[in-house]
Design a protein around this motif. Structure first.
Motif, PDB file in Angstrom:
ATOM      1  N   UNK A  51      -8.962   2.200  -3.350  1.00 23.52           N
ATOM      2  CA  UNK A  51      -7.833   1.437  -2.829  1.00 23.52           C
ATOM      3  C   UNK A  51      -6.914   0.996  -3.963  1.00 23.52           C
ATOM      4  N   UNK A  52      -5.613   1.168  -3.745  1.00 26.31           N
ATOM      5  CA  UNK A  52      -4.648   0.716  -4.744  1.00 26.31           C
ATOM      6  C   UNK A  52      -3.360   0.289  -4.048  1.00 26.31           C
ATOM      7  N   UNK A  53      -2.512  -0.403  -4.793  1.00 26.43           N
ATOM      8  CA  UNK A  53      -1.260  -0.916  -4.233  1.00 26.43           C
ATOM      9  C   UNK A  53      -0.272  -1.134  -5.374  1.00 26.43           C
ATOM     10  N   UNK A  58      -1.842  -0.532  -8.813  1.00 24.57           N
ATOM     11  CA  UNK A  58      -2.874  -1.491  -9.214  1.00 24.57           C
ATOM     12  C   UNK A  58      -4.128  -1.166  -8.412  1.00 24.57           C
ATOM     13  N   UNK A  59      -5.231  -0.956  -9.095  1.00 21.07           N
ATOM     14  CA  UNK A  59      -6.482  -0.649  -8.403  1.00 21.07           C
ATOM     15  C   UNK A  59      -7.024  -1.907  -7.737  1.00 21.07           C
ATOM     16  N   UNK A  60      -7.273  -1.793  -6.449  1.00 20.89           N
ATOM     17  CA  UNK A  60      -7.845  -2.905  -5.686  1.00 20.89           C
ATOM     18  C   UNK A  60      -9.336  -2.715  -5.473  1.00 20.89           C
ATOM     19  N   UNK A 112       0.847  -1.187   0.000  1.00 16.16           N
ATOM     20  CA  UNK A 112       0.000   0.000   0.000  1.00 16.16           C
ATOM     21  C   UNK A 112       0.887   1.244   0.000  1.00 16.16           C
ATOM     22  N   UNK A 113       0.300   2.386  -0.227  1.00 15.74           N
ATOM     23  CA  UNK A 113       1.032   3.638  -0.413  1.00 15.74           C
ATOM     24  C   UNK A 113       1.999   3.940   0.733  1.00 15.74           C
TER      25      UNK A 113
END
Length: 92
Positions: free
Chosen positions: A49-51, A43-45, A15-16
């Motif tokens: 939310x993204x990672x 990458x969109x979760x 995560x960020x």
């Protein structure tokens, strides 16, 4: 003699906050690097939310440590993002 077949490793997501800590850069600098093509896109979760893939973060850090130019890092980013697509096709 018994040989074990190496198991494929499961990709790890970061995560960020983990990415900014690992790269020692603030969020604004990280996103600016993404915009310049010098860091992989997240990458969109989910909707909010993204990672990032840990392996990609590590590859970019290693390239910077090795003194790679901005052009070389951009080429690496293109390669890493292309590998994401290839991995999806292989696992589909």
């Amino acid at each position: 003699m018994h040989h074990q077949t190496p198991q494929p490793t499961t990709p790890r997501l970061m995560r960020i906050n983990a990415v900014t800590e690992r790269t020692a850069t603030p969020k604004s600098t990280l996103y600016a690097s993404v915009a310049r093509g010098q860091f992989t896109r997240p990458i969109k979760l989910g909707e909010r939310s993204s990672a990032w893939l840990e392996s990609e973060v590590t590859a970019i850090i290693n390239a910077r440590i090795a003194g790679k130019s901005s052009t070389e890092i951009k080429a690496l980013v293109v390669q890493l993002e292309a590998q994401r697509l290839n991995a999806c096709e292989v696992n589909a």
